[in-house]
Scaffold this active site. Structure first.
Site, PDB file in Angstrom:
ATOM      1  N   TRP A  77      -0.776  -8.106  -4.895  1.00 38.24           N
ATOM      2  CA  TRP A  77      -0.695  -9.207  -5.444  1.00 38.24           C
ATOM      3  C   TRP A  77       0.604 -10.156  -4.914  1.00 38.24           C
ATOM      4  O   TRP A  77       0.745 -11.416  -5.170  1.00 38.24           O
ATOM      5  CB  TRP A  77      -0.717  -9.532  -6.913  1.00 38.24           C
ATOM      6  CG  TRP A  77       0.053  -8.439  -7.703  1.00 38.24           C
ATOM      7  CD1 TRP A  77      -0.351  -7.154  -8.132  1.00 38.24           C
ATOM      8  CD2 TRP A  77       1.584  -8.550  -8.004  1.00 38.24           C
ATOM      9  NE1 TRP A  77       0.738  -6.410  -8.453  1.00 38.24           N
ATOM     10  CE2 TRP A  77       1.999  -7.410  -8.583  1.00 38.24           C
ATOM     11  CE3 TRP A  77       2.470  -9.616  -7.778  1.00 38.24           C
ATOM     12  CZ2 TRP A  77       3.321  -7.021  -8.762  1.00 38.24           C
ATOM     13  CZ3 TRP A  77       3.838  -9.211  -8.023  1.00 38.24           C
ATOM     14  CH2 TRP A  77       4.322  -8.022  -8.761  1.00 38.24           C
ATOM     15  N   LYS A 116     -10.479  -6.233  -0.462  1.00 37.03           N
ATOM     16  CA  LYS A 116     -10.462  -6.143  -1.710  1.00 37.03           C
ATOM     17  C   LYS A 116      -8.952  -6.455  -2.313  1.00 37.03           C
ATOM     18  O   LYS A 116      -8.196  -5.671  -2.211  1.00 37.03           O
ATOM     19  CB  LYS A 116     -10.763  -4.803  -2.551  1.00 37.03           C
ATOM     20  CG  LYS A 116     -11.105  -4.925  -3.976  1.00 37.03           C
ATOM     21  CD  LYS A 116     -10.964  -3.632  -4.518  1.00 37.03           C
ATOM     22  CE  LYS A 116      -9.533  -3.235  -4.980  1.00 37.03           C
ATOM     23  NZ  LYS A 116      -8.852  -4.010  -5.958  1.00 37.03           N
ATOM     24  N   PRO A 117      -8.957  -7.748  -2.401  1.00 36.59           N
ATOM     25  CA  PRO A 117      -7.378  -8.103  -2.873  1.00 36.59           C
ATOM     26  C   PRO A 117      -7.336  -7.981  -4.253  1.00 36.59           C
ATOM     27  O   PRO A 117      -8.289  -7.768  -5.153  1.00 36.59           O
ATOM     28  CB  PRO A 117      -7.589  -9.799  -2.704  1.00 36.59           C
ATOM     29  CG  PRO A 117      -8.889 -10.096  -1.762  1.00 36.59           C
ATOM     30  CD  PRO A 117      -9.642  -8.987  -2.188  1.00 36.59           C
ATOM     31  N   GLY A 174       0.721  -1.201  -1.607  1.00 30.88           N
ATOM     32  CA  GLY A 174       0.601  -0.920  -2.957  1.00 30.88           C
ATOM     33  C   GLY A 174       1.570   0.052  -3.371  1.00 30.88           C
ATOM     34  O   GLY A 174       2.478   0.572  -2.759  1.00 30.88           O
ATOM     35  N   SER A 175       1.269   0.911  -4.455  1.00 30.62           N
ATOM     36  CA  SER A 175       2.272   1.946  -5.295  1.00 30.62           C
ATOM     37  C   SER A 175       2.164   3.442  -4.306  1.00 30.62           C
ATOM     38  O   SER A 175       1.158   3.254  -3.784  1.00 30.62           O
ATOM     39  CB  SER A 175       2.141   2.000  -6.547  1.00 30.62           C
ATOM     40  OG  SER A 175       0.750   2.911  -6.629  1.00 30.62           O
ATOM     41  N   GLU A 189       1.708   0.979   3.142  1.00 28.43           N
ATOM     42  CA  GLU A 189       3.021   0.295   3.021  1.00 28.43           C
ATOM     43  C   GLU A 189       3.108   0.584   1.452  1.00 28.43           C
ATOM     44  O   GLU A 189       2.462   0.085   0.546  1.00 28.43           O
ATOM     45  CB  GLU A 189       3.065  -0.776   3.366  1.00 28.43           C
ATOM     46  CG  GLU A 189       4.744  -1.186   3.327  1.00 28.43           C
ATOM     47  CD  GLU A 189       4.987  -2.591   3.219  1.00 28.43           C
ATOM     48  OE1 GLU A 189       4.940  -3.245   2.383  1.00 28.43           O
ATOM     49  OE2 GLU A 189       5.248  -3.187   4.372  1.00 28.43           O
ATOM     50  N   LEU A 190       3.958   1.606   1.002  1.00 23.73           N
ATOM     51  CA  LEU A 190       4.008   1.882  -0.413  1.00 23.73           C
ATOM     52  C   LEU A 190       5.515   1.199  -0.975  1.00 23.73           C
ATOM     53  O   LEU A 190       6.061   0.496  -0.648  1.00 23.73           O
ATOM     54  CB  LEU A 190       4.076   3.368  -0.571  1.00 23.73           C
ATOM     55  CG  LEU A 190       2.594   3.891   0.163  1.00 23.73           C
ATOM     56  CD1 LEU A 190       2.518   5.528   0.110  1.00 23.73           C
ATOM     57  CD2 LEU A 190       1.441   3.208  -0.391  1.00 23.73           C
ATOM     58  N   CYS A 207       8.181  -5.683  -1.522  1.00 21.42           N
ATOM     59  CA  CYS A 207       8.294  -4.005  -0.998  1.00 21.42           C
ATOM     60  C   CYS A 207       9.677  -3.786  -0.394  1.00 21.42           C
ATOM     61  O   CYS A 207      10.289  -2.799  -0.695  1.00 21.42           O
ATOM     62  CB  CYS A 207       7.401  -3.575  -0.392  1.00 21.42           C
ATOM     63  SG  CYS A 207       5.557  -3.555  -1.219  1.00 21.42           S
ATOM     64  N   GLU A 242      11.765   2.313  -8.992  1.00 19.74           N
ATOM     65  CA  GLU A 242      11.502   1.015  -8.290  1.00 19.74           C
ATOM     66  C   GLU A 242      11.155   0.102  -9.702  1.00 19.74           C
ATOM     67  O   GLU A 242      10.371   0.440 -10.260  1.00 19.74           O
ATOM     68  CB  GLU A 242      10.452   0.824  -7.386  1.00 19.74           C
ATOM     69  CG  GLU A 242      10.186  -0.385  -6.730  1.00 19.74           C
ATOM     70  CD  GLU A 242       9.041  -0.241  -5.892  1.00 19.74           C
ATOM     71  OE1 GLU A 242       9.201  -1.090  -4.835  1.00 19.74           O
ATOM     72  OE2 GLU A 242       8.433   0.488  -5.864  1.00 19.74           O
TER      73      GLU A 242
END
Length: 538
Positions: A178, A202-203, A253-254, A275-276, A309, A407
């Site tokens: 998001w 899938k957003p 995301g996470s 990408e986390l 991020c 984080e």
């Protein structure tokens, strides 16, 4: 491939009366919302309400997809991909260049919707549109460089021809976050399309309208509709069905979710790029331009309210400039224009949700209770927006505080003094993350050498994150628990292809020739190896 479609009517219209609603200047027209939500593949009859973090006002009801809808999405995408893979690169490139122009032509509408849906400042919404346009143009212009078949050296020069082909994987699944709802939903998929794949995406539920606007622009550019299919629903319900049907997964995301996805992809024997999270550091060296470093630190720490991020959450500043830097950094932070609206003058908008606000409040309260000092900010501001938290600078953060290594993903940064650069680099490398870092120094050559010691996928010199993020020709991604794989550059498109080697043997065989003994064949090959070495051949 279908022709480019005309631009639809604007999604966002009509100024509201500022006396009655000072936070938002526009409304979403119901017919235009329906135009977007119709793009979700959904047969459930269920919807999920969507509200704006600017003021809590309702925006839309998003149709929800079932696992059966996911199966249908992949069936449609797979059928479309078969024809698309045969489409010449020139036609694919032309569609991407049309998308580039469409994004620029529809900028006001795009920026309004991103701001209404995510709450971010308009200037940070513009970063998203810019990144999509840059990505579309780059892969359109570099298509042949990255995708054309290449000749490789054969085992026997001249007599062995080897062609290296790039073959599309098939259907790529993209699960996007998001925080950057346009570029994270769209940009990762553009090289997939360029490489001949279809996409099922899938957003995140909190920013579906922006992702659907991106899908609309992709079709407007001339890409077949079933080449880019959108589903909506919780990741815990739709994630596994997507992975089971995908030929590749791209996730942002996470770290916790990324590890689950990596395991599931391994079970399917498909690749993934992830990408986390990040706990990204800035190093301000003794020779840094303090004013430039302070200005850059504000952008690095508080762009999109720290919900990025690659944004900075830790700052290590040399003794020689510490006091001057802190004074300028605090002053610039306190001078920021805080707000919730669509105008360009706002420097920072609200957080997207109550969950994000709760995390920021908890991290700061915990740090203060354990002895940290607040140099700027530190407070929730419901008078500005429901989920607004001030840009916050902490000093004296120690390892037992939650925000030291975890984080925050909000506008909270901790600042530390260092005595020598080796210690600063060691502290910057502390922890398990390794996404982005920055070094401020007037000695660029030396800073670039120090950058090699920093365990991060991108390191910016005299900039927070934009120089690496905007350089589309160079790969971007994380080390350690910040992820695997890379977006952008050659790696960003090659991840969506399979390498295929086609070797053609002429005149004589590499294998034992008919009528020749195994011993004679071995002697011939041994002699050939000696000759090739003398000739300097690989």
């Amino acid at each position: 491939m279908s022709a480019s479609n005309p631009s639809p009517e604007p999604l966002v219209e009509g100024p509201r009366d500022p006396e009655h609603d000072p936070r938002a200047a526009y409304v979403l027209e119901p017919a235009h919302v329906a135009r977007l939500t119709d793009r979700v593949l959904s047969t459930t009859g269920r919807t999920l309400p969507l509200t704006s973090p600017l003021d809590g006002a309702p925006l839309a009801h998003i149709p929800q997809s079932s696992t059966e809808d996911v199966a249908e999405a992949y069936a449609r995408a797979r059928a479309a991909q078969k024809a698309w893979a045969r489409t010449p690169l020139e036609q694919r490139s032309a569609a991407l260049l049309r998308l580039h122009d469409i994004v620029l032509d529809r900028l006001p509408e795009i920026l309004d919707l991103i701001t209404l849906e995510s709450g971010k400042a308009r200037k940070h919404a513009y970063d998203e549109a810019l990144h999509v346009a840059l990505t579309a143009r780059y892969y359109a212009r570099k298509a042949h460089q990255h995708l054309d078949s290449r000749r490789r050296a054969g085992v026997i020069p001249v007599l062995t021809r080897v062609d290296h082909n790039r073959v599309p994987k098939g259907v790529v699944g993209i699960i996007s976050p998001w925080n950057y709802p346009l570029t994270m939903a769209i940009s990762d998929g553009l090289p997939a399309l360029m490489a001949g794949n279809a996409v099922v995406t899938k957003p995140d539920a909190q920013t579906m309208l922006t992702a659907l606007l991106g899908a609309e622009m992709i079709e407007q550019a001339g890409f077949p509709r079933d080449l880019w299919v959108v589903v909506a629903g919780p990741g815990r319900e739709l994630g596994t069905p997507m992975i089971e049907r995908s030929d590749y997964i791209c996730f942002t995301g996470s770290t916790a979710t990324g590890k689950i996805i990596a395991k599931q992809c391994a079970e399917q024997l498909i690749g993934c790029s992830l990408e986390l999270g990040g706990k990204n550091p800035i190093l301000v060296l003794r020779d840094a331009d303090v004013e430039k470093a302070a200005e850059g630190a504000v952008r690095a720490s508080f762009s999109n309210a720290g919900q990025l991020c690659v944004s900075t959450e830790r700052m290590f500043v040399a003794d020689q400039v510490y006091d001057r830097f802190v004074e300028r950094f605090v002053a610039r932070t306190e001078a920021m224009s805080l707000g919730a609206g669509l105008d360009w003058e706002i420097d920072m908008g609200p957080l997207i949700s109550e969950d994000q606000l709760d995390t920021a409040v908890a991290h700061v309260d915990d740090a203060v209770a354990k002895g940290a000092r607040v140099l700027a900010g530190g407070n929730a501001r419901p008078d500005i927006a429901p989920y607004f938290f001030e840009p916050t600078i902490l000093e004296g953060v120690t390892p037992e505080m939650t925000c030291f290594g975890n984080e925050t993903f909000g506008p909270v940064v901790s600042i530390y003094r260092f005595h020598d650069e080796a210690d600063a680099i060691a502290r910057a490398n502390d922890g398990e993350y390794g996404l982005n870092a920055s070094i401020y120094s007037q000695d660029g050559k030396r800073a670039r050498e120090l950058a090699k010691q920093v365990k991060c996928g991108t390191v910016n010199i005299n900039e927070g994150f934009a120089s690496a993020f905007g350089s589309i020709d160079s790969p971007m991604g994380g080390m350690r628990e910040s992820g695997m794989g890379r977006r952008q550059g050659a790696e960003g498109i090659h991840r969506y292809t399979e390498s295929q080697t086609v070797a053609t043997q002429r005149v004589i065989k590499v294998a034992q020739n008919f009528g020749m003994s195994a011993e004679a064949h071995a002697k011939l090959m041994t002699l050939s190896l000696r000759v090739l070495k003398k000739l300097g051949r690989a």
